[in-house]
Design a protein around this motif. Structure first.
Motif, PDB file in Angstrom:
ATOM      1  N   LYS A 280     -18.906   0.020  34.872  1.00  0.00           N
ATOM      2  CA  LYS A 280     -18.052  -0.796  35.734  1.00  0.00           C
ATOM      3  C   LYS A 280     -16.875  -0.008  36.280  1.00  0.00           C
ATOM      4  CE  LYS A 280     -15.406  -5.130  35.668  1.00  0.00           C
ATOM      5  NZ  LYS A 280     -15.001  -6.291  34.823  1.00  0.00           N
ATOM      6  N   THR A 281     -16.351   0.920  35.487  1.00  0.00           N
ATOM      7  CA  THR A 281     -15.169   1.691  35.900  1.00  0.00           C
ATOM      8  C   THR A 281     -15.521   3.034  36.529  1.00  0.00           C
ATOM      9  OG1 THR A 281     -14.991   2.580  33.639  1.00  0.00           O
ATOM     10  CG2 THR A 281     -13.706   0.595  34.157  1.00  0.00           C
ATOM     11  N   GLY A 282     -16.800   3.284  36.781  1.00  0.00           N
ATOM     12  CA  GLY A 282     -17.201   4.501  37.470  1.00  0.00           C
ATOM     13  C   GLY A 282     -17.332   5.716  36.581  1.00  0.00           C
ATOM     14  N   GLY A 283     -17.547   5.507  35.282  1.00  0.00           N
ATOM     15  CA  GLY A 283     -17.671   6.632  34.358  1.00  0.00           C
ATOM     16  C   GLY A 283     -18.967   7.399  34.482  1.00  0.00           C
ATOM     17  N   ILE A 284     -19.959   6.802  35.147  1.00  0.00           N
ATOM     18  CA  ILE A 284     -21.216   7.482  35.436  1.00  0.00           C
ATOM     19  C   ILE A 284     -21.182   7.885  36.902  1.00  0.00           C
ATOM     20  CG2 ILE A 284     -23.724   7.290  35.536  1.00  0.00           C
ATOM     21  CD1 ILE A 284     -22.637   7.235  32.694  1.00  0.00           C
ATOM     22  N   PRO A 285     -21.224   9.171  37.222  1.00  0.00           N
ATOM     23  CA  PRO A 285     -21.126   9.620  38.619  1.00  0.00           C
ATOM     24  C   PRO A 285     -22.109   8.899  39.538  1.00  0.00           C
ATOM     25  CG  PRO A 285     -21.012  11.500  37.146  1.00  0.00           C
ATOM     26  CD  PRO A 285     -21.348  10.316  36.286  1.00  0.00           C
ATOM     27  N   GLY A 286     -21.592   8.387  40.645  1.00  0.00           N
ATOM     28  CA  GLY A 286     -22.429   7.707  41.622  1.00  0.00           C
ATOM     29  C   GLY A 286     -22.741   6.267  41.295  1.00  0.00           C
ATOM     30  N   LEU A 287     -22.145   5.741  40.228  1.00  0.00           N
ATOM     31  CA  LEU A 287     -22.455   4.382  39.803  1.00  0.00           C
ATOM     32  C   LEU A 287     -21.176   3.679  39.360  1.00  0.00           C
ATOM     33  CD1 LEU A 287     -24.974   2.600  39.480  1.00  0.00           C
ATOM     34  CD2 LEU A 287     -25.127   3.362  37.111  1.00  0.00           C
ATOM     35  N   LYS A 288     -20.783   2.664  40.082  1.00  0.00           N
ATOM     36  CA  LYS A 288     -19.578   1.902  39.745  1.00  0.00           C
ATOM     37  C   LYS A 288     -19.821   0.450  40.110  1.00  0.00           C
ATOM     38  CE  LYS A 288     -14.543   1.767  40.328  1.00  0.00           C
ATOM     39  NZ  LYS A 288     -13.366   2.351  41.033  1.00  0.00           N
TER      40      LYS A 288
END
Length: 357
Positions: A280-288
């Motif tokens: 949810k907070t964008g901790g996975i690059p390209g995924l928020k």
């Protein structure tokens, strides 16, 4: 593996692999629901219609499954996929990470991508596939090879004397559990306790063949995610040679590795919440983006939405059959389960010299 991987990580790889949020959610939900679909038998509707279901997991503390032939229809095709390697039945039934059998089962799911159950079938199959890393070395049938002795886990966290004393007591209790469970649960990895399903765990044990087995889950879980991502990319592209697809980008793989290694909450549902917060907070690059809560039973669950039933055992008023049931995730999941089980037990495994159902 637990819900943190089957729902959280599978959602990540499905999105990174090219699926829409809706598609990724269906695949991830189906993947986790394999562990929660414990009701089998005929669903009877008020008007006399019927629908057959197969359970893909046993209810907790249902020890009868350890001596029932039904365990072969639950544990082997969904959780401990046999690798078909060796000469005897017990040897062939052992689950191996990323085996040829496992890859063939994935290919069969990709082949059904254009059917109405395609996404649900992929989710069911990915549960089975990634579990081959976590459950390697164990079998979904009764076997002396499932015995576990001298189980130890490596803990590199510095501790004070009180923590060390507490850990020593836990180890004492653990060894008692290990000895009892080795005798009581001859199917699967029950005697190995929770270690096969913890992403960060380093552990070792003596197996039923008196061989020392050393395991480090982190690189194996990351590899499982990598191959699941390739399977998703192949599904989206309509290609069966998924092993030749690209996996996760390097920065995603690095972020996921860090997440699986540091998210060491013992409760797997809390681990899932931590993963969802990272996404949810964008901790996975390209995924928020937010991920909807997973509801296994009761109000809000796939079963409830399709039938209005809240209980595990269908008690209560019989539901009305409607056209909406035919389009429901609940119906599609159970039909995907039937397809997966038939293909696995009646086509793939016999081709590798293994007949278990």
């Amino acid at each position: 593996m637990n819900i943190d991987f089957h729902y959280g990580v599978i959602y990540i790889v499905a999105r990174i692999g090219g699926m829409t949020p809706s598609q990724a959610l269906t695949v991830a939900h189906a993947c986790q629901y394999v562990d929660d679909a414990t009701t089998s038998g005929i669903l009877r509707f008020h008007g006399g219609e019927t629908f057959e279901r197969f359970a893909t997991a046993h209810k907790m503390f249902d020890y009868a499954n350890t001596v029932s032939d039904q365990n072969r229809l639950v544990w082997a095709p969904f959780h401990f996929l046999p690798a078909g390697q060796g000469e005897t039945l017990e040897e062939k039934a052992v689950c191996r990470a990323d085996s040829a059998v496992a890859r063939e089962v994935v290919r069969r799911a990709i082949r059904q991508r254009d059917t109405e159950t395609g996404l649900h079938r992929l989710g069911v199959t990915l549960h089975t596939y990634v579990d081959t890393w976590a459950h390697q070395g164990f079998a979904g049938i009764e076997s002396p090879g499932n015995r576990v002795h001298s189980l130890e886990a490596q803990d590199c966290t510095p501790m004070g004397w009180l923590a060390n004393l507490t850990l020593a007591m836990q180890h004492l209790i653990q060894h008692v559990e290990e000895d009892v469970l080795t005798l009581a649960l001859p199917v699967g990895h029950g005697a190995a306790l929770h270690y096969p399903d913890q992403p960060w765990a380093k552990w070792h044990y003596i197996d039923g063949r008196n061989m020392l087995v050393k395991r480090h889950n982190l690189p194996e879980f990351v590899q499982a995610a990598e191959m699941a991502c390739r399977a998703v990319r192949a599904y989206v592209a309509g290609r069966e040679d998924f092993e030749n697809e690209e996996g996760m980008p390097a920065n995603v793989k690095e972020a996921l590795t860090e997440l699986l290694d540091t998210n060491r909450i013992m409760d797997d549902n809390q681990r899932l919440r931590a993963i969802c917060e990272v996404i949810k907070t964008g901790g996975i690059p390209g995924l928020k983006e937010p991920i909807p809560d997973y509801v296994p039973k009761g109000i809000g669950s796939w079963k409830y939405k399709a039938t209005g039933l809240r209980s595990d055992d269908d008690t209560g008023d019989k539901p009305l059959w409607t056209e909406a049931f035919e389009k429901s995730d609940y119906r599609l999941f159970h039909d995907a389960v039937k397809e997966h089980r038939f293909v696995t037990t009646q086509e793939v495994l016999p081709a590798y010299g293994l007949r278990i159902a």
